[in-house]
Scaffold this active site. Structure first.
Site, PDB file in Angstrom:
ATOM      1  N   GLN A 147      49.162  91.767 -40.237  1.00  0.00           N
ATOM      2  CA  GLN A 147      48.784  90.997 -41.413  1.00  0.00           C
ATOM      3  C   GLN A 147      47.265  90.962 -41.546  1.00  0.00           C
ATOM      4  O   GLN A 147      46.594  90.705 -40.540  1.00  0.00           O
ATOM      5  CB  GLN A 147      49.330  89.559 -41.315  1.00  0.00           C
TER       6      GLN A 147
ATOM      7  N   ASN B 192      53.869  72.183 -41.526  1.00  0.00           N
ATOM      8  CA  ASN B 192      54.420  72.904 -42.673  1.00  0.00           C
ATOM      9  C   ASN B 192      55.894  73.272 -42.511  1.00  0.00           C
ATOM     10  O   ASN B 192      56.385  74.205 -43.143  1.00  0.00           O
ATOM     11  CB  ASN B 192      53.587  74.161 -42.963  1.00  0.00           C
TER      12      ASN B 192
ATOM     13  N   HIS C 294      52.173  86.249 -46.816  1.00  0.00           N
ATOM     14  CA  HIS C 294      52.509  85.108 -45.950  1.00  0.00           C
ATOM     15  C   HIS C 294      52.099  83.800 -46.635  1.00  0.00           C
ATOM     16  O   HIS C 294      50.967  83.333 -46.496  1.00  0.00           O
ATOM     17  CB  HIS C 294      51.792  85.267 -44.609  1.00  0.00           C
TER      18      HIS C 294
ATOM     19  N   ARG D 116      58.213  85.733 -37.778  1.00  0.00           N
ATOM     20  CA  ARG D 116      57.150  86.688 -37.495  1.00  0.00           C
ATOM     21  C   ARG D 116      57.676  88.099 -37.747  1.00  0.00           C
ATOM     22  O   ARG D 116      58.805  88.431 -37.375  1.00  0.00           O
ATOM     23  CB  ARG D 116      56.647  86.560 -36.044  1.00  0.00           C
TER      24      ARG D 116
END
Length: 386
Positions: free
Chosen positions: A321, A151, A340, A292
Site C-alpha cells: 500500500q 475504528n 484503504h 490485511r
C-alpha cells in the site's frame, strides 16, 4: 516496494517472539525537553478544506499541532515515506516518536530502527501495526501502541456494506447508469438475497463481533472461527456458531469475511488464503477482506475471480500500500475494491486522533497507556499476536 516486502516479512516473524526482555531498553517515559515527533499521513490536497473535522491527513495533522508546539515540541508531518531520499528518512536519525496510520503506512524496517537512535515510541493512528518490524522494535526496547477500538465500528459497517454490494450484484447496475445502459437481466442473473445465506467470519475480535451483531437481523446462518471461543452470552446475542477448525467452516460458507490480524500464521506460504485453500471453498463464494491484503495470495485471488470460483471479492486492503497501478486486483473481474478507507471515516479520525493525543500526553507525563493499546511493551507482544 522492496522495502515494503522486507518489513512485511520481518514483521510477521515478530509474532513468534518469545517473552524475554530485550537486551536494550529505551525508556518509554519522555525525558525533559523538546521532543521531535514525526507523523506520516495521506495528503488531502483540495479536500482538506472541505471539512474542518478532516484531521487524519497531512493538512489536519491529527489536530494536535498547536498543542504539541505550545509545549515546545517539534512536529513534522509528511506523506513522503518511501526511498532513501524521502522526507521521512531525513528525520529518522533524531526523531523520538513516529506516528503513522494503516491507510498510508510508514514502513518501519529493522534498518530504520537501527538508524533511529533517539526513537522511543511508535504510534499507530488506528488499528494494525504490521507496517512495523515488531521483532526489531521489541529487540530495541521500543514501545509500539495503537488506538485499539478507535475504528472498529467504521470497519464493521463497511464490511456489511461490501457484503450487500456483492450479494446484490450492485456495481454492474451502477456502471450501467453511468454508461447510459439499461439491462436488468445482466444484473439480476447474479443478484441474491442475503437472508438465508451462510456467512462465516475468520476472526471474531472487536470487529468480527460487531459484524455478527449487525448481520443477525438479516436472518443469516452465522459462523465464526477464532482462537478464543466467545462467551455464551455473546454467542446468544449474535446467534453465531463457533467453528474450531477453519478448514471445516470455510467450505460451508456462501460469504467469507476476513477479520484476522496479519501474523506469521495468516501470512504463511504467501497468505493464509493460498491457491490450495481457495480451491476448497464453495464455487461462487463471495469474500470480503478489510483485514490485511497479505493474508491473501494475490494472484490466487485474481485467478479465482477470473475463473468464477470466487464470484465476488471486495475489500480495501492491498499488499503493498498504496497499491501499484499494475496490481492484479485492480483489473480482475467481479471485484468491488477501494483504497484503504474503511477505518478512516471522519468519526474514526476524531477517535484515533484523540487516542494519539492521550497517549502522547501520557508519554510526556511518564504514565502508562491503557493496557489494550500496547502492541509491544518491554519486549513482549500483545497476546493476540503470540
Amino acid at each position: 516496494m522492496a522495502m515494503m516486502k522486507r518489513v512485511a516479512e520481518s514483521a510477521v516473524r515478530a509474532f513468534a517472539l518469545n517473552s524475554a526482555s530485550p537486551a536494550l531498553t529505551r525508556h518509554l517515559h519522555a525525558s525533559a525537553g523538546s521532543k521531535k515527533i514525526v507523523g506520516v499521513f495521506y495528503k488531502a490536497n483540495e479536500y482538506a478544506a472541505m471539512n474542518p473535522k478532516f484531521v487524519g491527513c497531512v493538512e489536519g495533522a491529527l489536530g494536535i499541532r498547536d498543542w504539541l508546539e505550545s509545549q515546545g515540541h517539534q512536529y513534522i508531518v509528511t506523506d513522503d515515506k518511501e526511498g532513501p531520499n524521502c522526507e521521512l528518512e531525513k528525520h529518522i536519525p533524531d526523531l523520538h516518536v513516529l506516528i503513522s496510520t494503516p491507510f498510508h503506512p510508514a514502513y518501519v524496517t529493522a534498518e530504520r530502527i537501527k538508524k533511529a537512535k533517539n526513537l522511543q515510541l511508535l504510534l499507530t493512528a488506528g488499528i494494525g501495526s504490521d507496517h512495523i518490524d515488531l521483532k526489531a522494535a521489541a529487540a530495541a526496547g521500543l514501545t509500539v501502541a495503537e488506538v485499539t477500538g478507535s475504528n472498529v465500528v467504521s470497519v464493521a459497517e463497511d464490511e456489511l456494506m461490501r457484503i450487500l454490494i456483492l450479494v446484490r450484484n450492485f456495481l454492474p447496475g451502477h456502471h450501467q447508469v453511468i454508461n447510459g445502459e439499461w439491462n436488468v437481466a445482466a444484473i439480476a442473473h447474479r443478484a441474491y438475497d442475503l437472508e438465508g445465506k451462510t456467512v462465516g467470519t475468520v476472526g471474531a475480535g472487536r470487529i468480527g463481533r460487531l459484524l455478527l451483531q449487525r448481520l443477525k437481523p438479516f436472518n443469516c446462518n452465522l459462523l465464526y472461527h477464532d482462537r478464543i471461543k466467545m462467551d455464551p452470552d455473546m454467542e446468544n446475542q449474535t446467534g453465531a456458531k463457533f467453528e474450531e477448525d477453519v478448514d471445516v467452516m470455510l467450505p460451508k460458507c456462501d460469504i467469507i469475511v476476513i477479520n484476522m490480524p496479519l501474523t506469521e500464521k495468516t501470512n504463511k506460504s504467501g497468505g493464509m488464503f493460498n491457491k490450495e485453500r481457495i480451491a476448497k471453498l464453495k464455487k461462487g463464494v463471495l469474500i470480503v477482506n478489510n483485514a490485511r491484503g497479505a493474508i491473501m495470495d494475490t494472484q490466487a485471488v485474481a485467478d479465482a475471480c477470473s475463473s468464477g470460483h470466487i464470484a465476488g471479492y471486495s475489500g480495501d486492503v492491498w499488499y503493498p500500500q498504496p497499491a501499484p497501478k499494475d496490481h492484479p486486483w485492480r483489473y480482475m473481474p467481479n471485484q468491488a475494491m477501494t483504497p484503504h478507507i474503511s477505518g478512516t471515516t471522519i468519526d474514526a479520525q476524531l477517535r484515533y486522533a484523540a487516542g494519539v493525543k492521550d497517549m502522547l500526553d501520557r508519554y510526556f507525563k511518564g504514565e502508562d497507556f491503557p493496557p489494550q493499546h500496547y502492541i509491544v511493551k518491554e519486549g513482549k507482544l500483545a497476546s493476540q499476536y503470540q
